[in-house]
Motif scaffolding. Structure first.
Motif, PDB file in Angstrom:
ATOM      1  N   PHE A 151      10.529   2.629  -3.716  1.00  0.00           N
ATOM      2  CA  PHE A 151      10.186   1.684  -2.666  1.00  0.00           C
ATOM      3  C   PHE A 151       8.706   1.336  -2.653  1.00  0.00           C
ATOM      4  CE2 PHE A 151      10.249   5.975  -0.982  1.00  0.00           C
ATOM      5  CZ  PHE A 151       9.006   6.091  -0.413  1.00  0.00           C
ATOM      6  N   LEU A 152       8.448   0.138  -2.183  1.00  0.00           N
ATOM      7  CA  LEU A 152       7.116  -0.356  -1.872  1.00  0.00           C
ATOM      8  C   LEU A 152       7.215  -0.894  -0.454  1.00  0.00           C
ATOM      9  CD1 LEU A 152       6.452  -2.503  -5.078  1.00  0.00           C
ATOM     10  CD2 LEU A 152       5.577  -0.217  -4.621  1.00  0.00           C
ATOM     11  N   ALA A 153       6.204  -0.658   0.364  1.00  0.00           N
ATOM     12  CA  ALA A 153       6.236  -1.154   1.738  1.00  0.00           C
ATOM     13  C   ALA A 153       4.845  -1.594   2.172  1.00  0.00           C
ATOM     14  CB  ALA A 153       6.754  -0.077   2.692  1.00  0.00           C
ATOM     15  N   ARG A 154       4.830  -2.560   3.074  1.00  0.00           N
ATOM     16  CA  ARG A 154       3.557  -3.055   3.600  1.00  0.00           C
ATOM     17  C   ARG A 154       2.951  -2.112   4.627  1.00  0.00           C
ATOM     18  NH1 ARG A 154       4.672  -9.357   4.932  1.00  0.00           N
ATOM     19  NH2 ARG A 154       5.178 -10.006   2.811  1.00  0.00           N
ATOM     20  N   ASP A 155       3.823  -1.412   5.384  1.00  0.00           N
ATOM     21  CA  ASP A 155       3.324  -0.545   6.447  1.00  0.00           C
ATOM     22  C   ASP A 155       4.347   0.551   6.736  1.00  0.00           C
ATOM     23  OD1 ASP A 155       5.272  -1.627   8.436  1.00  0.00           O
ATOM     24  OD2 ASP A 155       4.048  -3.439   8.245  1.00  0.00           O
ATOM     25  N   ASN A 156       3.945   1.512   7.566  1.00  0.00           N
ATOM     26  CA  ASN A 156       4.816   2.649   7.874  1.00  0.00           C
ATOM     27  C   ASN A 156       6.102   2.237   8.573  1.00  0.00           C
ATOM     28  OD1 ASN A 156       3.149   4.575   6.716  1.00  0.00           O
ATOM     29  ND2 ASN A 156       1.983   4.873   8.603  1.00  0.00           N
ATOM     30  N   SER A 157       6.034   1.245   9.439  1.00  0.00           N
ATOM     31  CA  SER A 157       7.244   0.798  10.141  1.00  0.00           C
ATOM     32  C   SER A 157       8.255   0.205   9.162  1.00  0.00           C
ATOM     33  CB  SER A 157       6.891  -0.242  11.204  1.00  0.00           C
ATOM     34  OG  SER A 157       6.127   0.337  12.222  1.00  0.00           O
ATOM     35  N   ALA A 158       7.773  -0.575   8.219  1.00  0.00           N
ATOM     36  CA  ALA A 158       8.662  -1.159   7.210  1.00  0.00           C
ATOM     37  C   ALA A 158       9.281  -0.053   6.357  1.00  0.00           C
ATOM     38  CB  ALA A 158       7.894  -2.143   6.334  1.00  0.00           C
ATOM     39  N   LEU A 159       8.472   0.913   5.986  1.00  0.00           N
ATOM     40  CA  LEU A 159       8.972   2.049   5.194  1.00  0.00           C
ATOM     41  C   LEU A 159      10.060   2.796   5.953  1.00  0.00           C
ATOM     42  CD1 LEU A 159       8.803   4.178   2.888  1.00  0.00           C
ATOM     43  CD2 LEU A 159       7.073   5.299   4.277  1.00  0.00           C
ATOM     44  N   ARG A 160       9.773   3.148   7.191  1.00  0.00           N
ATOM     45  CA  ARG A 160      10.729   3.902   7.997  1.00  0.00           C
ATOM     46  C   ARG A 160      12.036   3.139   8.186  1.00  0.00           C
ATOM     47  NH1 ARG A 160       8.184   4.113  12.682  1.00  0.00           N
ATOM     48  NH2 ARG A 160       9.471   2.482  13.540  1.00  0.00           N
ATOM     49  N   GLY A 161      11.949   1.875   8.533  1.00  0.00           N
ATOM     50  CA  GLY A 161      13.153   1.082   8.752  1.00  0.00           C
ATOM     51  C   GLY A 161      13.994   0.935   7.496  1.00  0.00           C
ATOM     52  N   THR A 162      13.338   0.671   6.392  1.00  0.00           N
ATOM     53  CA  THR A 162      14.054   0.494   5.131  1.00  0.00           C
ATOM     54  C   THR A 162      14.725   1.789   4.697  1.00  0.00           C
ATOM     55  OG1 THR A 162      12.517  -1.236   4.465  1.00  0.00           O
ATOM     56  CG2 THR A 162      13.818  -0.213   2.721  1.00  0.00           C
ATOM     57  N   LEU A 163      13.978   2.876   4.694  1.00  0.00           N
ATOM     58  CA  LEU A 163      14.559   4.153   4.270  1.00  0.00           C
ATOM     59  C   LEU A 163      15.650   4.621   5.215  1.00  0.00           C
ATOM     60  CD1 LEU A 163      11.490   6.108   2.893  1.00  0.00           C
ATOM     61  CD2 LEU A 163      13.280   4.915   1.634  1.00  0.00           C
ATOM     62  N   PRO A 221       0.786  -1.242   0.000  1.00  0.00           N
ATOM     63  CA  PRO A 221       0.000   0.000   0.000  1.00  0.00           C
ATOM     64  C   PRO A 221       0.820   1.294   0.000  1.00  0.00           C
ATOM     65  CG  PRO A 221      -0.032  -0.988   2.174  1.00  0.00           C
ATOM     66  CD  PRO A 221       0.672  -1.958   1.257  1.00  0.00           C
ATOM     67  N   ILE A 222       2.086   1.216   0.357  1.00  0.00           N
ATOM     68  CA  ILE A 222       2.908   2.421   0.417  1.00  0.00           C
ATOM     69  C   ILE A 222       3.950   2.345  -0.687  1.00  0.00           C
ATOM     70  CG2 ILE A 222       4.482   3.805   1.809  1.00  0.00           C
ATOM     71  CD1 ILE A 222       3.135   2.493   4.279  1.00  0.00           C
ATOM     72  N   GLU A 223       4.011   3.377  -1.501  1.00  0.00           N
ATOM     73  CA  GLU A 223       5.025   3.410  -2.549  1.00  0.00           C
ATOM     74  C   GLU A 223       5.489   4.840  -2.763  1.00  0.00           C
ATOM     75  OE1 GLU A 223       3.432   3.116  -6.771  1.00  0.00           O
ATOM     76  OE2 GLU A 223       1.888   2.058  -5.628  1.00  0.00           O
ATOM     77  N   GLY A 224       6.700   4.974  -3.244  1.00  0.00           N
ATOM     78  CA  GLY A 224       7.239   6.304  -3.480  1.00  0.00           C
ATOM     79  C   GLY A 224       8.630   6.248  -4.079  1.00  0.00           C
ATOM     80  N   VAL A 225       9.164   7.431  -4.330  1.00  0.00           N
ATOM     81  CA  VAL A 225      10.486   7.568  -4.927  1.00  0.00           C
ATOM     82  C   VAL A 225      11.225   8.698  -4.218  1.00  0.00           C
ATOM     83  CG1 VAL A 225      11.770   8.143  -7.023  1.00  0.00           C
ATOM     84  CG2 VAL A 225       9.650   6.829  -7.190  1.00  0.00           C
ATOM     85  N   ILE A 226      12.496   8.464  -3.924  1.00  0.00           N
ATOM     86  CA  ILE A 226      13.377   9.503  -3.403  1.00  0.00           C
ATOM     87  C   ILE A 226      14.529   9.639  -4.387  1.00  0.00           C
ATOM     88  CG2 ILE A 226      15.004  10.125  -1.579  1.00  0.00           C
ATOM     89  CD1 ILE A 226      13.202   8.657   0.378  1.00  0.00           C
ATOM     90  N   GLU A 227      14.814  10.863  -4.792  1.00  0.00           N
ATOM     91  CA  GLU A 227      15.950  11.131  -5.672  1.00  0.00           C
ATOM     92  C   GLU A 227      16.941  12.009  -4.920  1.00  0.00           C
ATOM     93  OE1 GLU A 227      14.814  12.773  -9.432  1.00  0.00           O
ATOM     94  OE2 GLU A 227      13.568  11.050  -9.935  1.00  0.00           O
ATOM     95  N   LEU A 228      18.184  11.560  -4.863  1.00  0.00           N
ATOM     96  CA  LEU A 228      19.248  12.304  -4.200  1.00  0.00           C
ATOM     97  C   LEU A 228      20.225  12.792  -5.261  1.00  0.00           C
ATOM     98  CD1 LEU A 228      19.861   9.749  -1.326  1.00  0.00           C
ATOM     99  CD2 LEU A 228      18.559  11.864  -1.192  1.00  0.00           C
ATOM    100  N   ALA A 229      20.369  14.110  -5.396  1.00  0.00           N
ATOM    101  CA  ALA A 229      21.275  14.686  -6.391  1.00  0.00           C
ATOM    102  C   ALA A 229      22.624  14.972  -5.752  1.00  0.00           C
ATOM    103  CB  ALA A 229      20.683  15.971  -6.956  1.00  0.00           C
ATOM    104  N   PHE A 230      23.698  14.647  -6.474  1.00  0.00           N
ATOM    105  CA  PHE A 230      25.061  14.860  -6.013  1.00  0.00           C
ATOM    106  C   PHE A 230      25.738  15.916  -6.878  1.00  0.00           C
ATOM    107  CE2 PHE A 230      23.700  10.832  -4.444  1.00  0.00           C
ATOM    108  CZ  PHE A 230      24.272  10.746  -3.181  1.00  0.00           C
TER     109      PHE A 230
END
Length: 91
Positions: free
Chosen positions: A63-75, A14-23
Protein backbone atom coordinates in the motif's frame (compact mmCIF):
# COMPACT_ATOMS: atom_id res chain seq x y z
CA UNK A 1 -2.28 -7.06 -10.50
CA UNK A 2 -0.98 -3.48 -10.41
CA UNK A 3 -1.58 -0.82 -7.83
CA UNK A 4 -5.29 -0.10 -7.56
CA UNK A 5 -6.60 3.39 -6.87
CA UNK A 6 -5.02 6.80 -6.68
CA UNK A 7 -4.53 9.24 -9.51
CA UNK A 8 -1.22 9.87 -11.21
CA UNK A 9 2.35 8.96 -10.40
CA UNK A 10 3.17 12.63 -9.76
CA UNK A 11 1.36 12.52 -6.40
CA UNK A 12 3.18 12.29 -3.10
CA UNK A 13 2.59 9.03 -1.18
CA UNK A 14 4.42 9.46 2.15
CA UNK A 15 3.14 6.25 3.75
CA UNK A 16 4.01 2.89 2.28
CA UNK A 17 4.24 -0.66 3.51
CA UNK A 18 3.49 -4.32 3.00
CA UNK A 19 1.32 -6.77 4.92
CA UNK A 20 1.69 -10.50 4.29
CA UNK A 21 -1.00 -12.87 5.54
CA UNK A 22 -0.04 -16.56 5.62
CA UNK A 23 -2.73 -19.24 5.34
CA UNK A 24 -2.60 -22.94 6.23
CA UNK A 25 -2.45 -23.95 2.56
CA UNK A 26 -2.55 -22.56 -0.97
CA UNK A 27 -6.18 -23.53 -1.53
CA UNK A 28 -7.37 -21.50 1.46
CA UNK A 29 -5.29 -18.53 0.37
CA UNK A 30 -6.70 -18.78 -3.17
CA UNK A 31 -10.32 -18.93 -2.00
CA UNK A 32 -9.87 -15.92 0.30
CA UNK A 33 -7.98 -14.00 -2.39
CA UNK A 34 -10.65 -14.64 -5.02
CA UNK A 35 -13.38 -13.68 -2.54
CA UNK A 36 -11.79 -10.25 -2.00
CA UNK A 37 -10.60 -9.67 -5.57
CA UNK A 38 -13.90 -8.22 -6.80
CA UNK A 39 -13.86 -5.58 -4.05
CA UNK A 40 -10.23 -4.79 -4.85
CA UNK A 41 -11.03 -4.23 -8.51
CA UNK A 42 -14.20 -2.17 -8.04
CA UNK A 43 -13.80 0.05 -4.96
CA UNK A 44 -12.28 3.42 -5.93
CA UNK A 45 -9.63 4.86 -3.64
CA UNK A 46 -8.49 8.45 -4.04
CA UNK A 47 -6.07 8.79 -1.15
CA UNK A 48 -4.38 5.40 -1.29
CA UNK A 49 -3.09 2.85 -3.74
CA UNK A 50 -3.17 -0.89 -3.15
CA UNK A 51 -1.42 -3.84 -4.76
CA UNK A 52 -3.30 -7.03 -3.81
CA UNK A 53 -1.41 -10.24 -4.67
CA UNK A 54 -1.62 -13.99 -4.17
CA UNK A 55 1.76 -15.64 -3.55
CA UNK A 56 1.39 -19.35 -2.85
CA UNK A 57 -0.18 -19.66 0.59
CA UNK A 58 0.17 -15.91 1.28
CA UNK A 59 -1.87 -12.86 0.41
CA UNK A 60 0.30 -9.77 0.06
CA UNK A 61 -1.14 -6.27 0.46
CA UNK A 62 1.23 -3.50 -0.65
CA UNK A 63 0.00 0.00 0.00
CA UNK A 64 0.76 3.66 -0.52
CA UNK A 65 -1.28 6.30 1.29
CA UNK A 66 -1.42 10.07 1.48
CA UNK A 67 -2.14 10.17 5.21
CA UNK A 68 -2.84 8.02 8.27
CA UNK A 69 -6.62 8.23 7.87
CA UNK A 70 -6.42 6.95 4.30
CA UNK A 71 -4.11 4.14 5.42
CA UNK A 72 -6.38 3.12 8.28
CA UNK A 73 -9.54 3.18 6.19
CA UNK A 74 -8.04 1.24 3.32
CA UNK A 75 -6.43 -1.44 5.47
CA UNK A 76 -9.55 -1.80 7.61
CA UNK A 77 -11.56 -2.47 4.46
CA UNK A 78 -9.18 -5.14 3.17
CA UNK A 79 -8.79 -6.84 6.55
CA UNK A 80 -12.56 -6.84 7.07
CA UNK A 81 -13.16 -8.39 3.63
CA UNK A 82 -10.52 -11.03 4.34
CA UNK A 83 -12.08 -11.79 7.74
CA UNK A 84 -15.53 -12.23 6.17
CA UNK A 85 -14.08 -14.59 3.55
CA UNK A 86 -12.31 -16.63 6.25
CA UNK A 87 -15.44 -16.77 8.41
CA UNK A 88 -17.45 -18.07 5.47
CA UNK A 89 -14.98 -20.94 5.04
CA UNK A 90 -15.76 -22.08 8.59
CA UNK A 91 -19.49 -22.45 7.92
Amino acid sequence: MGLQGGAGSEEVWPIEGVIELAFPDEETARVVYESVLYEHKTVPYRRSRIDFLLDGRKIVIRFLARDNSALRGTLNSYLRWIKVAMDSLEV
